[in-house]
Scaffold this motif. Sequence first.
Motif, PDB file in Angstrom:
ATOM      1  N   ALA A 173      -2.603  -4.860   2.443  1.00  0.00           N
ATOM      2  CA  ALA A 173      -3.158  -3.616   3.002  1.00  0.00           C
ATOM      3  C   ALA A 173      -4.137  -2.928   2.042  1.00  0.00           C
ATOM      4  O   ALA A 173      -4.722  -1.925   2.395  1.00  0.00           O
ATOM      5  CB  ALA A 173      -2.025  -2.655   3.369  1.00  0.00           C
ATOM      6  N   TYR A 174      -4.304  -3.500   0.852  1.00  0.00           N
ATOM      7  CA  TYR A 174      -5.240  -2.906  -0.119  1.00  0.00           C
ATOM      8  C   TYR A 174      -6.678  -3.368   0.141  1.00  0.00           C
ATOM      9  O   TYR A 174      -7.619  -2.859  -0.452  1.00  0.00           O
ATOM     10  CB  TYR A 174      -4.834  -3.294  -1.562  1.00  0.00           C
ATOM     11  N   LYS A 175      -6.848  -4.362   1.036  1.00  0.00           N
ATOM     12  CA  LYS A 175      -8.194  -4.938   1.259  1.00  0.00           C
ATOM     13  C   LYS A 175      -9.045  -4.037   2.142  1.00  0.00           C
ATOM     14  O   LYS A 175      -8.537  -3.088   2.748  1.00  0.00           O
ATOM     15  CB  LYS A 175      -8.045  -6.294   1.938  1.00  0.00           C
ATOM     16  N   ASN A 216      -7.562   4.024   0.051  1.00  0.00           N
ATOM     17  CA  ASN A 216      -6.179   4.465   0.239  1.00  0.00           C
ATOM     18  C   ASN A 216      -5.263   3.855  -0.819  1.00  0.00           C
ATOM     19  O   ASN A 216      -4.296   4.474  -1.241  1.00  0.00           O
ATOM     20  CB  ASN A 216      -5.683   4.121   1.650  1.00  0.00           C
ATOM     21  N   TRP A 217      -5.587   2.646  -1.248  1.00  0.00           N
ATOM     22  CA  TRP A 217      -4.825   2.026  -2.343  1.00  0.00           C
ATOM     23  C   TRP A 217      -5.020   2.848  -3.628  1.00  0.00           C
ATOM     24  O   TRP A 217      -4.069   3.148  -4.343  1.00  0.00           O
ATOM     25  CB  TRP A 217      -5.286   0.575  -2.530  1.00  0.00           C
ATOM     26  N   VAL A 218      -6.289   3.239  -3.894  1.00  0.00           N
ATOM     27  CA  VAL A 218      -6.578   4.019  -5.111  1.00  0.00           C
ATOM     28  C   VAL A 218      -5.843   5.363  -5.058  1.00  0.00           C
ATOM     29  O   VAL A 218      -5.225   5.798  -6.044  1.00  0.00           O
ATOM     30  CB  VAL A 218      -8.109   4.211  -5.275  1.00  0.00           C
ATOM     31  N   ILE A 219      -5.872   6.012  -3.885  1.00  0.00           N
ATOM     32  CA  ILE A 219      -5.131   7.277  -3.736  1.00  0.00           C
ATOM     33  C   ILE A 219      -3.636   7.010  -3.977  1.00  0.00           C
ATOM     34  O   ILE A 219      -2.934   7.798  -4.600  1.00  0.00           O
ATOM     35  CB  ILE A 219      -5.380   7.893  -2.342  1.00  0.00           C
ATOM     36  N   VAL A 265      -4.584   6.829   6.680  1.00  0.00           N
ATOM     37  CA  VAL A 265      -3.711   5.936   7.464  1.00  0.00           C
ATOM     38  C   VAL A 265      -3.993   6.134   8.956  1.00  0.00           C
ATOM     39  O   VAL A 265      -4.148   5.175   9.715  1.00  0.00           O
ATOM     40  CB  VAL A 265      -2.219   6.202   7.145  1.00  0.00           C
ATOM     41  N   ALA A 266      -4.125   7.416   9.379  1.00  0.00           N
ATOM     42  CA  ALA A 266      -4.359   7.692  10.801  1.00  0.00           C
ATOM     43  C   ALA A 266      -5.767   7.242  11.201  1.00  0.00           C
ATOM     44  O   ALA A 266      -5.987   6.739  12.298  1.00  0.00           O
ATOM     45  CB  ALA A 266      -4.175   9.178  11.072  1.00  0.00           C
ATOM     46  N   ARG A 267      -6.718   7.413  10.292  1.00  0.00           N
ATOM     47  CA  ARG A 267      -8.113   7.083  10.589  1.00  0.00           C
ATOM     48  C   ARG A 267      -8.308   5.574  10.707  1.00  0.00           C
ATOM     49  O   ARG A 267      -8.985   5.088  11.607  1.00  0.00           O
ATOM     50  CB  ARG A 267      -8.975   7.644   9.453  1.00  0.00           C
ATOM     51  N   LEU A 268      -7.709   4.823   9.769  1.00  0.00           N
ATOM     52  CA  LEU A 268      -7.969   3.378   9.714  1.00  0.00           C
ATOM     53  C   LEU A 268      -6.910   2.557  10.440  1.00  0.00           C
ATOM     54  O   LEU A 268      -7.120   1.374  10.702  1.00  0.00           O
ATOM     55  CB  LEU A 268      -8.030   2.908   8.246  1.00  0.00           C
TER      56      LEU A 268
END
Length: 267
Positions: free
Chosen positions: A146-148, A154-157, A243-246
Motif C-alpha cells: 500500500a506504500y506504492k 500517506n506512507w510518509v505521513i 485514505v478516503a480520497r485514494l
Amino acid sequence: MSPRLPAPPVPDQLKSAPKRPGEGEAPKKPVDHGIHAGTSAVDWIDERTSLSGGLRWMMFRKVPKGTNWFYTLGSATMFAFLSQAVTGVFLAMYYTPSATQAYESTRYITNEAFLGEFVRGMHKWGSTVMVILVFLHMARTFFFGAYKYPRELNWVIGVVLLILTMAMSFTGYLLPFDQRSYWATIVGVNINGTGPIVGPYLSDFLRAGPEFGATTLSRFYSIHMLLLPGAVAAMMGAHLYLVARLGTTAPPWMKAEQSDELTTDEV
Ligand code: HEM
C-alpha cells in the motif's frame, strides 16, 4: 329532457389546499416528539452546515474485494489514541509536573483517587497497545504494497505518525518520576544525543539545557500532553483524508478483473 353537459374542470385556485403533514391526525403524544428529537436536532445542524455530505464521503466508501480483518488495524490504532486522549485528560486533573510533587501525585492517583488505578492502568497499557498496533498496521500496509503509487505520501505521513507515537511513549515514561523512569529517560536522552548532526541539539532540547534538571520534567510534560497529541491529531486527519480520497489497496492476491472490451485477441 336535454342531455347533461359535462362539468367544467375546477380551477386549481378553487381546490382545497393539500393537507399538511400531521393535519387531521390525532395530536402527537409528548413521547413521539421525544423519539424524533434526536433526528430533528441532527437535521437542524445538517441543514445549516451540510456536514452529512462530508461524513457520507468519509464513511460510506467502496472497499476493494478481499478486504479483511487486517484492514481494521489502522482504525484500531486510532481508537487506542482516542482512549489515550480520554484517560490522559483525567490523569492530568490530578498530576503535578514538578520535580518535588510528580511522584507523590502519581502515588495519589494510584492509591487514593476514585478509579485512579484503573485509569492509570488503561493509559499505561494503552500506550504499549498503541505502539504494537501501529507496527502491525505498518506491516499490513507494507506487505499489501500500500506504500506504492499513488499512496507514497500517506506512507510518509504514516512514518511521521510512527515517530510521534514512539515520542509520546518516551516522553510519558518520565512523568511518574520514580527511579526507573528517571534513569531510563537519562539513558534515552543520551542515546538521542549520539544521533548524527541533530543528535546533540535534540538531547539539549529534551533536557531543556545541558543538564537533567527540574525544567526537564515540565518540558517532557508539555511535549507529551500538548505538542505531540496535537501533531498526531493533525497528521491523523491528513492520513484519513488521503485514505478516503485514494481508497484502500486491494490485497496482493486479488487479480484485477479484465473487461471484455479491453481484450484484443480477435486480431
Ligand atoms: C497513529 C498511527 C496511525 C493511524 C491512526 C493510522 C490510521 C489508518 C487508517 C484508519 C487507515 C485505513 C484503514 C487501514 O488500512 O487500516 C490507514 C491506512 C494507511 N496507513 Fe495508517 N495509520 C497510522 C500509522 C501508519 C504508519 C506508521 C504507516 C506506515 C509507515 C501507515 C501507512 C498507511 C498506508 C500506506 C495506508 C493506506 C492503506 C491502503 O491503501 O490499503 N499508517 N491508516
